[in-house]
Design a protein around this motif. Sequence first.
Motif, short mmCIF file in Angstrom:
data_model
loop_
_atom_site.label_atom_id
_atom_site.label_comp_id
_atom_site.label_asym_id
_atom_site.label_seq_id
_atom_site.Cartn_x
_atom_site.Cartn_y
_atom_site.Cartn_z
N TRP A 1 -16.15 -1.65 26.24
CA TRP A 1 -15.04 -0.32 26.04
C TRP A 1 -15.65 0.91 26.83
O TRP A 1 -14.88 1.23 27.76
N PHE A 2 -16.86 1.11 26.70
CA PHE A 2 -17.45 2.38 27.39
C PHE A 2 -17.48 2.13 28.96
O PHE A 2 -17.11 2.97 29.71
N ALA A 3 -17.71 0.62 29.39
CA ALA A 3 -17.87 0.43 30.87
C ALA A 3 -16.38 0.58 31.27
O ALA A 3 -16.25 0.84 32.58
N ARG A 4 -15.51 0.20 30.77
CA ARG A 4 -14.10 0.25 31.41
C ARG A 4 -13.45 1.42 31.18
O ARG A 4 -12.72 1.95 31.86
N GLU A 5 -13.43 2.15 29.87
CA GLU A 5 -12.75 3.55 29.81
C GLU A 5 -13.85 4.59 29.73
O GLU A 5 -13.17 5.95 29.96
N HIS A 6 -15.16 4.56 29.89
CA HIS A 6 -16.05 5.80 29.92
C HIS A 6 -15.81 6.81 28.80
O HIS A 6 -16.19 7.90 29.06
N THR A 7 -15.48 6.08 27.76
CA THR A 7 -15.23 6.88 26.55
C THR A 7 -15.06 6.04 25.33
O THR A 7 -14.38 4.94 25.53
N LEU A 8 -15.76 6.53 24.27
CA LEU A 8 -15.35 5.69 22.92
C LEU A 8 -14.72 6.72 21.76
O LEU A 8 -14.48 6.28 20.85
N SER A 9 -14.11 7.59 22.29
CA SER A 9 -13.49 8.74 21.64
C SER A 9 -12.23 8.34 21.28
O SER A 9 -11.33 7.40 22.01
N THR B 1 -3.51 4.63 25.77
CA THR B 1 -3.25 3.43 26.43
C THR B 1 -3.33 2.42 25.53
O THR B 1 -4.11 2.28 24.65
N ARG B 2 -2.52 1.16 25.86
CA ARG B 2 -2.62 -0.06 25.20
C ARG B 2 -4.07 -0.50 25.28
O ARG B 2 -4.50 -1.22 24.42
N ARG B 3 -4.69 -0.44 26.42
CA ARG B 3 -5.74 -1.16 26.65
C ARG B 3 -6.98 -0.37 26.02
O ARG B 3 -7.70 -1.14 25.06
N ARG B 4 -6.72 1.06 25.75
CA ARG B 4 -7.69 1.70 24.78
C ARG B 4 -7.44 1.27 23.21
O ARG B 4 -8.58 0.96 22.48
N GLU B 5 -6.43 1.15 22.90
CA GLU B 5 -6.06 0.59 21.65
C GLU B 5 -6.68 -0.60 21.47
O GLU B 5 -6.97 -0.85 20.23
N ALA B 6 -6.52 -1.58 22.21
CA ALA B 6 -6.83 -3.04 22.05
C ALA B 6 -8.31 -2.94 21.73
O ALA B 6 -8.79 -3.46 20.82
N PHE B 7 -9.36 -2.20 22.48
CA PHE B 7 -10.50 -1.95 22.29
C PHE B 7 -10.83 -1.49 20.89
O PHE B 7 -11.64 -1.71 20.24
#
Length: 272
Positions: A123-131, A137-143
């Motif tokens: 998650w952090f590698a792809r989005e650079h945040t875990l906040s 986005t749908r991808r962040r929500e999937a993580f």
Amino acid sequence: MTNPLPEHVRTILFNRVPEVTFAFWVIKILSTTTGETFADYLNADLGWGLSLTTAVMGALLVAALIAQFATKRYNSGVYWTVVVLISIVGTLLTDNLTDVLGVELWVSTLIFTLVLGITFGIWFAREHTLSIHTIFTRRREAFYWIAILFTFALGTAAGDLISEGLGLGYLFGTILFSALIGVIAIARFAFKANVVFCFWAAYILTRPLGASIGDLLSQAPADGGMGVGTTITSVVFLAVIVAVAAYLGSTVNRQRREATALIEDARLVDAA
């Protein structure tokens, strides 16, 4: 508008998960307790068994997640339905490993710790945040939901390991996990520890806390509980969850109206 939206306004209008407030933590703990007691109710009291219970709850979770991803922004009823169902399914993941496959609780705890760590790493590698304040986005929500599932499974394994595996009892588990969450709160507010780390650490610990509370209330006195039963415990806690979720929903709707009014006022100023 000349200036970009303030961060808090963007969060209110577009974030797909709720703001972290006291009410958020109350309903989170209640949902974890319900996940523990309702899974036990279906599995043991109704005699569904682990396989049928897992299949039915898994199907309901998939349906709820489809509804959640179909929404454009945070919807209190849909969101908390997913949380309750994912709590049940997370519990069942650990129960299946323990009761069906014979995996020891310390092994399950280690497995889910590693899997959750890997999830956070990707998650952090792809989005650079875990906040959770920027789940736009749908991808962040999937993580986010994958991490939530593994926090429930890990919390179940760790809670059962302390209360049952080590024989320390449900009351000890309740006190222990409450104290650990208290330590995290002190670290966050007194020593300004990293907010993202503190959130996820507390989120993981609320699972075994909720499970310990659920078992303490529902299990028979001979097994270290208070004998309230899984039915009453599940119904009462579900009723409170619905009430608190409705309160959160009304609060978010009010905040959205206020944020929208601010945007409209800014547009009028720019037009002038």
